[in-house]
Design a protein around this motif. Structure first.
Motif, PDB file in Angstrom:
ATOM      1  N   GLY A  12      -4.766  -7.893   0.423  1.00 28.49           N
ATOM      2  CA  GLY A  12      -6.088  -7.863   1.029  1.00 28.49           C
ATOM      3  C   GLY A  12      -7.140  -7.305   0.086  1.00 28.49           C
ATOM      4  N   ALA A  13      -8.393  -7.465   0.485  1.00 23.02           N
ATOM      5  CA  ALA A  13      -9.510  -7.081  -0.378  1.00 23.02           C
ATOM      6  C   ALA A  13      -9.625  -5.574  -0.574  1.00 23.02           C
ATOM      7  CB  ALA A  13     -10.813  -7.625   0.207  1.00 23.02           C
ATOM      8  N   SER A  14      -9.158  -4.787   0.393  1.00 25.14           N
ATOM      9  CA  SER A  14      -9.393  -3.343   0.335  1.00 25.14           C
ATOM     10  C   SER A  14      -8.592  -2.646  -0.761  1.00 25.14           C
ATOM     11  CB  SER A  14      -9.068  -2.706   1.698  1.00 25.14           C
ATOM     12  OG  SER A  14      -7.715  -2.930   2.045  1.00 25.14           O
ATOM     13  N   ILE A  15      -7.434  -3.200  -1.124  1.00 25.22           N
ATOM     14  CA  ILE A  15      -6.612  -2.565  -2.170  1.00 25.22           C
ATOM     15  C   ILE A  15      -6.149  -3.609  -3.176  1.00 25.22           C
ATOM     16  CG2 ILE A  15      -5.826  -0.526  -0.886  1.00 25.22           C
ATOM     17  CD1 ILE A  15      -3.307  -2.109  -0.190  1.00 25.22           C
ATOM     18  N   THR A  16      -7.080  -4.446  -3.598  1.00 22.23           N
ATOM     19  CA  THR A  16      -6.730  -5.525  -4.517  1.00 22.23           C
ATOM     20  C   THR A  16      -6.134  -4.997  -5.812  1.00 22.23           C
ATOM     21  OG1 THR A  16      -8.487  -6.914  -3.625  1.00 22.23           O
ATOM     22  CG2 THR A  16      -7.616  -7.515  -5.776  1.00 22.23           C
ATOM     23  N   GLU A  59     -17.600  -9.189  -4.066  1.00 17.09           N
ATOM     24  CA  GLU A  59     -16.246  -9.003  -3.562  1.00 17.09           C
ATOM     25  C   GLU A  59     -16.191  -9.039  -2.041  1.00 17.09           C
ATOM     26  OE1 GLU A  59     -14.389  -5.646  -5.393  1.00 17.09           O
ATOM     27  OE2 GLU A  59     -14.382  -6.590  -7.367  1.00 17.09           O
ATOM     28  N   ALA A  74       0.823  -1.208   0.000  1.00 13.34           N
ATOM     29  CA  ALA A  74       0.000   0.000   0.000  1.00 13.34           C
ATOM     30  C   ALA A  74       0.860   1.262   0.000  1.00 13.34           C
ATOM     31  CB  ALA A  74      -0.930   0.002   1.208  1.00 13.34           C
ATOM     32  N   GLN A  90     -10.650 -12.409  -6.404  1.00 12.95           N
ATOM     33  CA  GLN A  90     -11.349 -11.412  -5.604  1.00 12.95           C
ATOM     34  C   GLN A  90     -12.797 -11.236  -6.058  1.00 12.95           C
ATOM     35  OE1 GLN A  90     -10.675 -10.063  -2.864  1.00 12.95           O
ATOM     36  NE2 GLN A  90     -12.286  -8.522  -2.748  1.00 12.95           N
ATOM     37  N   HIS A 100      -4.598  -2.156  -6.595  1.00  8.86           N
ATOM     38  CA  HIS A 100      -3.252  -1.595  -6.455  1.00  8.86           C
ATOM     39  C   HIS A 100      -2.239  -2.700  -6.186  1.00  8.86           C
ATOM     40  CE1 HIS A 100      -0.108   1.282  -5.432  1.00  8.86           C
ATOM     41  NE2 HIS A 100       0.140   0.552  -4.351  1.00  8.86           N
ATOM     42  N   THR A 153     -15.500 -10.924   1.705  1.00  6.83           N
ATOM     43  CA  THR A 153     -14.421 -11.791   2.186  1.00  6.83           C
ATOM     44  C   THR A 153     -14.674 -12.171   3.634  1.00  6.83           C
ATOM     45  OG1 THR A 153     -12.016 -12.005   2.402  1.00  6.83           O
ATOM     46  CG2 THR A 153     -12.963  -9.872   2.951  1.00  6.83           C
ATOM     47  N   THR A 159     -24.845  -2.155  -5.772  1.00  7.69           N
ATOM     48  CA  THR A 159     -23.889  -3.140  -5.279  1.00  7.69           C
ATOM     49  C   THR A 159     -23.971  -4.411  -6.109  1.00  7.69           C
ATOM     50  OG1 THR A 159     -24.111  -2.288  -3.022  1.00  7.69           O
ATOM     51  CG2 THR A 159     -23.199  -4.492  -3.268  1.00  7.69           C
TER      52      THR A 159
END
Length: 300
Positions: free
Chosen positions: A67-71, A145, A35, A99, A73, A147, A173
């Motif tokens: 992780g899922a939050s910044i897949t 998406e 990140a 993901q 990047h 998790t 969504t």
């Protein structure tokens, strides 16, 4: 070997285990927060920069723990190393595919790996018909998406399913509908695939009042033996997504084993605790064998 582990924290159990096992086997290991990485592209060349200052060199191997939050990047950072021939335990495209639950299921269905009956649509005019395609309520509603069991909803009646679906459509969504496999009894199986083998597998059982079986949601695990067909399913699924290391989730139904999800960043804490298998060591040994075979720049 020089190994980079991409992880947002060096305190995450799985990251620490992989780091310790790699160090114990004599490797040079760096934990890098992806990140905080930037990429500079200029005149056909690229640089990966950490915290806007230090230029990162070329390792022999990368172990992405994205992780899922910044897949997106994280996958882009992995891609930069892939393009330079660095071996990765999870390919960038595989990370992105895994993901997205729908994309995973589309690939599995095309490859004739059994999955629960699944419907996806953006049409709010025929919700009843969509539910009927799955044999009626109850149905499972999954965010594409989600998790760790989050974003998975059991709609026990058609009325509740329609209400939830309407709400998700209103929120723009992305989700999918799946048949509810009653006979699974709130249990699933996590198979840990490393290369061409399943090196550990556990059964996960949800809480009494929760149909989800994830350990993160309070479920418990136990050792389970897989049939040869189930092992083959898990290995094929990981390979189809481009994931040399993956957690593959299956449920057992009247039709046999069904694939429900593939995880490109499988957690090690639960499966090591319940199976007593040193999964982290297994992953490092696989990397050694793979890279020695390819003539990697080995420092051992």
């Amino acid at each position: 070997m020089n190994i980079f582990i991409f992880s947002v924290s060096d305190q995450v159990y799985s990251t620490k285990r992989l780091y310790d096992e790699a160090i114990n086997r004599g490797h040079d290991v760096s934990i890098i927060n992806h990140a905080k990485c930037s990429v500079k592209l200029s005149q056909g060349k690229r640089q990966v920069i950490f915290e806007g200052d230090d230029i990162i060199g070329e390792p022999d191997v990368i172990i992405p723990r994205i992780g899922a939050s910044i897949t997106g990047h994280g996958a882009a950072i992995v891609k930069e190393f892939e393009m330079n021939g660095v071996f990765s335990t999870a390919r960038s495209l595989g990370i992105l595919r895994a993901q997205n639950k729908l994309r995973t299921l589309q690939i599995m269905n095309r490859k004739h790996i059994p999955i629960p009956d699944t419907v996806f649509s953006v049409n709010t005019d025929n919700i009843k018909e969509q539910i009927d395609l799955l044999g009626g309520a109850p149905v499972i509603i999954k965010l594409q998406e989600g998790t760790h069991g989050m974003g998975v909803i059991l709609a026990e009646t058609e009325k509740s399913a329609k209400s939830i679906i309407d709400t998700l459509h209103t929120m723009n969504t992305s989700f999918l509908l799946q048949e509810f496999i009653k006979e699974s009894n709130s249990e699933d199986i996590r198979a840990l695939v490393v290369g061409d083998k399943v090196i550990a597998s556990m059964k996960r059982k949800g809480l009494e009042d929760d149909f989800r079986s994830n350990i993160h949601r309070g479920g418990v695990g136990s050792v389970v033996s897989l049939s040869s067909k189930e092992e083959e399913m898990a290995i094929r699924a990981a390979h189809y997504l481009g994931l040399p290391v993956a957690g593959v989730d299956l449920i057992r139904s009247k039709r046999g084993a069904l694939l429900i999800e593939v995880n490109s960043t499988p957690g090690l804490q639960g499966i090591e605790a319940y199976t007593k298998v040193n999964v982290a060591e297994g992953i490092i040994k696989y990397i050694e064998k793979k890279c020695l075979t390819k003539g990697s720049r080995t420092k051992r």
